[in-house]
Design an enzyme around this catalytic site. Structure first.
Site, mmCIF file in Angstrom:
data_model
loop_
_atom_site.group_PDB
_atom_site.id
_atom_site.type_symbol
_atom_site.label_atom_id
_atom_site.label_comp_id
_atom_site.label_asym_id
_atom_site.label_seq_id
_atom_site.Cartn_x
_atom_site.Cartn_y
_atom_site.Cartn_z
ATOM 1 C CG ASP A 14 21.176 34.772 54.636
ATOM 2 O OD1 ASP A 14 21.309 34.108 55.637
ATOM 3 O OD2 ASP A 14 21.505 36.176 54.724
ATOM 4 C CG HIS A 46 45.264 36.629 36.610
ATOM 5 N ND1 HIS A 46 45.096 35.499 36.273
ATOM 6 C CD2 HIS A 46 46.562 36.880 36.280
ATOM 7 C CE1 HIS A 46 46.166 34.974 35.976
ATOM 8 N NE2 HIS A 46 47.323 36.124 35.882
#
Length: 163
Positions: free
Chosen positions: A133, A83
């Site tokens: 990263d 949701h």
């Protein structure tokens, strides 16, 4: 009284994917806390402890915190059938756990009809991926060891992980 068999919540009676109907649930204050542990190795942890590593994208921890909050806010765009929620709050904290590892904790809050576990888990996960990263140029030996829910409150049942 017959015991009910647990079943997956995102399947309808025909076994097809379906969003959970939360229409009849009560609005309550809900909280979820998740963590990710990342093994950076002693060299990278030492660099981090000397001061947040500057990169072209910005300081590693500060950038990872922003990425975690941004990801938590976009969870419904990433996880099918979640949701969409307007989070009341999202906090991401990064601590050095020991000489090799860091711990990322994401706490999410909403006043609503459904919980925010996926938002907390997504925030912690994306923060960990951002650290990976940004540090991979220094080491490809970085390991995201664990991402788990630590706590949830405010729904049908509360959960608290104790180590």
């Amino acid at each position: 009284m017959a015991a009910t068999t647990p079943r997956l919540t995102h399947l309808n009676d025909a076994g097809q994917p379906a969003m959970v109907n939360v229409g009849d649930k009560q609005v309550t204050a809900r909280l979820a806390r998740a963590r990710a542990r990342v093994r950076l190795g002693a060299e990278l942890v030492a660099l981090v402890q000397a001061g947040d590593l500057p990169t072209r994208k910005g300081p590693v921890f500060q950038t990872a915190i922003l990425a975690g909050v941004m990801a938590a806010k976009r969870t419904a765009d990433l996880i099918p059938l979640c949701h969409p929620l307007g989070l009341d709050d999202c906090q991401v904290r990064i601590d050095v756990l020991d000489d090799e590892r860091i711990e990322i904790e994401c706490t999410t809050r909403v006043t609503g009809k459904t919980g925010v576990e996926m938002e907390a888990l997504t925030g912690a996960s994306v923060a960990a991926l951002t650290v990976y990263d940004m540090c991979k140029a220094l080491s490809h030996g970085i390991v995201i060891e664990e991402t788990r829910l630590l706590e949830k409150t405010g729904g049908k049942s509360d959960y608290l992980f104790t180590e």
